[in-house]
Design an enzyme around this catalytic site. Structure first.
Site, PDB file in Angstrom:
ATOM      1  N   GLU A 193      43.953  28.697  46.243  1.00 32.75           N
ATOM      2  CA  GLU A 193      44.217  29.345  44.956  1.00 32.75           C
ATOM      3  C   GLU A 193      45.153  28.489  44.085  1.00 32.75           C
ATOM      4  OE1 GLU A 193      45.468  33.338  46.040  1.00 32.75           O
ATOM      5  OE2 GLU A 193      43.390  33.962  46.227  1.00 32.75           O
ATOM      6  N   GLU A 386      37.350  34.060  50.599  1.00 36.89           N
ATOM      7  CA  GLU A 386      38.200  35.238  50.795  1.00 36.89           C
ATOM      8  C   GLU A 386      37.599  36.407  50.041  1.00 36.89           C
ATOM      9  OE1 GLU A 386      42.444  35.274  50.192  1.00 36.89           O
ATOM     10  OE2 GLU A 386      42.593  33.163  50.763  1.00 36.89           O
TER      11      GLU A 386
HETATM   12  C1  BG6 Z   1      44.854  35.703  48.618  1.00 36.93           C
HETATM   13  C2  BG6 Z   1      45.613  34.774  49.533  1.00 36.93           C
HETATM   14  O1  BG6 Z   1      45.398  35.610  47.376  1.00 36.93           O
HETATM   15  O2  BG6 Z   1      44.910  37.063  48.885  1.00 36.93           O
HETATM   16  C3  BG6 Z   1      45.868  35.310  50.923  1.00 36.93           C
HETATM   17  O3  BG6 Z   1      44.989  33.518  49.595  1.00 36.93           O
HETATM   18  C4  BG6 Z   1      46.254  36.771  50.824  1.00 36.93           C
HETATM   19  O4  BG6 Z   1      46.840  34.515  51.542  1.00 36.93           O
HETATM   20  C5  BG6 Z   1      45.091  37.534  50.214  1.00 36.93           C
HETATM   21  O5  BG6 Z   1      46.658  37.343  52.021  1.00 36.93           O
HETATM   22  C6  BG6 Z   1      45.265  39.037  50.158  1.00 36.93           C
HETATM   23  O6  BG6 Z   1      46.469  39.356  49.537  1.00 36.93           O
HETATM   24  P1  BG6 Z   1      47.525  40.314  50.215  1.00 36.93           P
HETATM   25  O7  BG6 Z   1      48.678  40.267  49.316  1.00 36.93           O
HETATM   26  O8  BG6 Z   1      46.874  41.646  50.277  1.00 36.93           O
HETATM   27  O9  BG6 Z   1      47.784  39.755  51.568  1.00 36.93           O
END
Ligand code: BG6
Length: 495
Positions: A193, A386
């Site tokens: 990101e 993701e």
């Molecule tokens: C993404 C990141 O932005 O979102 C991850 O690359 C992160 O590292 C994921 O865990 C989900 O976000 P969160 O804050 O719910 O863990």
């Protein structure tokens, strides 16, 4: 529902994603140095929508973290003990049928302070063991070089990525890992990101806001250094590992206009353009013209070294990976309107969408739109690295019936199929937090994404035992048949 299967392309890379700083734990084992992630604390009692306060790190917090020789109160220091339990986890991933696993390498395991002459052999050996274990199970590693962490020493000594010298340290780290793992890893990502540095400069750039008179200037300068470091990583990856593929990674933040008022439309269009500024540089190899206006208005001057422009131009990425959790809405005048949060960014609520328990808008169609937008602009293969639903899970009689998570994924997969039908080249999909891990934004454990449950609470209590959830078996079936049962309901998805 019929029994016919709608298939994904052959060889589709189904997988899961985790990051070292949220999963490994073992923060001070085998010579690892202190990283920026080791500073993150779980701030009890903050409202979920206060995501900005959750991940804000200030001077005092850093000083305290440097004194704290404990994992207590620092959830990312303990993670979910993937460092020691990876063989057990890999066996479960194999049982699920994963073709790939996205992991990251903790820079501080290899160079504890970031500026050492020689790498730390114990750290290198850990990833040798990890990649060997993957190979044993035919799981292809997809490795992120930098996922939300860097040596804290470089932050204190040089001001993080704002200092040009960090490019050299990072390139050295990259070359060491390319050289070491060249026979084991074919798929690489540079910065997780990369756009997120503008939203959380400390996590993504090691920039402590209080230490700079003009934080925005420091952020964009740091971003430039990351672009250059990324281009150099692409260069060395191609030179040192023939046949390897290396991609960039973007937070895909697709924004809709709240209404057809041209002012709303313009605002949404600007947000979308800005979101793709980062991929423009990494894919097309140059700063897009529109960004000059932003730099002019904010009085930002990027210092470039001779040769930077050429490096960016020549060493562009092979594919584009991105995260997708939620879409956003833009409007000219948001006063008095209901708001929601989202992945490190929030905004006005979209009245057509449901939200997760953390207030993130759930928008499966948005993933199709995002895929099409990226493909239309770049015509490069895409990889969703993701996506997932952070939710509270209940363990009842030793079982976790997470139908809500299945439904979330099912809907997103349907839209991915639509995008493929639209003509998008999609290489694969790695579900975020394939096993429960520490949340990035709030450092909570109880915000769970996994298909595998990990027995640990927000305070670090629990056996750390792993239990497959209902979604585990559902995902296993999707991967086995490389597709979904056809949904007979008309959905207006045709051209
Ligand atoms: C993404 C990141 O932005 O979102 C991850 O690359 C992160 O590292 C994921 O865990 C989900 O976000 P969160 O804050 O719910 O863990």
């Amino acid at each position: 529902m019929s029994n016919q299967i709608r298939k994904f392309p052959e060889g589709f890379l189904w997988g899961g994603a985790i990051a070292a700083n949220q999963a490994e734990g073992a923060w001070n084992v085998d010579g690892k140095g202190l990283s920026t992630a080791d500073v993150a604390i779980f701030k009890k009692g903050l409202s979920k929508s206060d995501y900005k306060k959750h991940n804000k790190v200030d001077e005092e917090q850093i000083q305290q973290a440097m004194r704290a020789n404990t994992a207590e109160g620092y959830p990312k220091r303990r993670g979910v003990d993937f460092y020691h339990r990876y063989p057990e986890d890999m066996a479960l991933f194999k049982e699920m049928g994963l073709k790939t696993l996205r992991v990251s390498i903790a820079w501080t395991r290899i160079f504890p302070n970031g500026d050492e002459e020689e790498p730390n052999e114990a750290g290198l050996l850990f990833y040798d063991r990890l990649f060997d274990e993957m190979k044993k199970h035919d799981i292809e590693p997809l490795v992120t070089l930098s996922h939300y962490e860097m040596p804290l020493y470089l932050v204190n000594q040089y001001g993080g990525w704002s200092h040009r010298i960090v490019v050299d340290f990072f390139v050295k780290f990259s070359r060491v890992v390319f050289d070491r793992y060249k026979d084991k890893v074919k798929y690489w990502l540079t910065f997780n990101e990369i756009d997120s540095i503008v939203r959380h400069p400390f996590t993504s750039g090691g920039i402590v806001s209080e230490r700079f008179d003009n934080v925005e200037q420091a952020v964009y300068q740091a971003l430039h250094h990351q672009f250059v470091a990324s281009a150099l990583a692409v260069k060395y990856c191609h030179e040192m590992i023939p046949g390897a593929k290396i991609g960039c990674m973007l937070t895909k933040l697709t924004t809709y206009p709240y209404s057809c008022n041209p002012k709303d439309v313009l605002k949404a269009s600007k947000n979308n353009q800005f979101n793709m500024f980062f991929t423009d540089v990494q894919v097309r190899g140059e700063y897009p013209r529109f960004i000059n206006r932003l730099f002019k208005e904010k009085n930002i001057h990027i210092e470039k070294q001779l040769g930077d422009d050429e490096l960016l131009k020549v060493h562009t990425v092979d594919f584009i990976s991105f995260s997708y959790y939620n879409s956003l809405v833009a409007t000219e005048n948001s006063e008095g309107m209901e708001t929601v949060s989202g992945n490190t960014i929030g905004g006005v609520k979209n009245p057509y969408l449901e939200v997760s328990e953390w207030g993130w808008q759930i928008d499966p169609i948005g993933i199709r739109i995002s895929l099409n937008d990226l493909y239309d602009r770049y015509q490069l293969p895409l990889f969703i690295v993701e996506n997932g639903l952070g939710a509270y899970d209940k363990v009842e009689d030793g079982k976790i019936n997470d139908d809500y998570r299945i439904s979330y994924h099912e809907q997103h997969f349907q839209q991915m199929l639509e995008a493929i039908e639209d003509g998008v080249e999609l290489m694969g999909y790695t579900s975020w937090g394939i096993l429960d891990l520490i949340s990035y934004s709030s450092s909570e454990m109880e915000k769970r994404y996994g298909f595998i449950h990990v027995d640990q609470d927000n305070d670090g209590n629990g056996t750390l035992n792993r239990t497959p959830k209902k979604s585990f078996y559902w995902y296993q079936e999707v991967i086995r048949q490389n597709g979904l049962k056809i949904n007979d309901e008309p959905n207006g998805d045709t051209f």
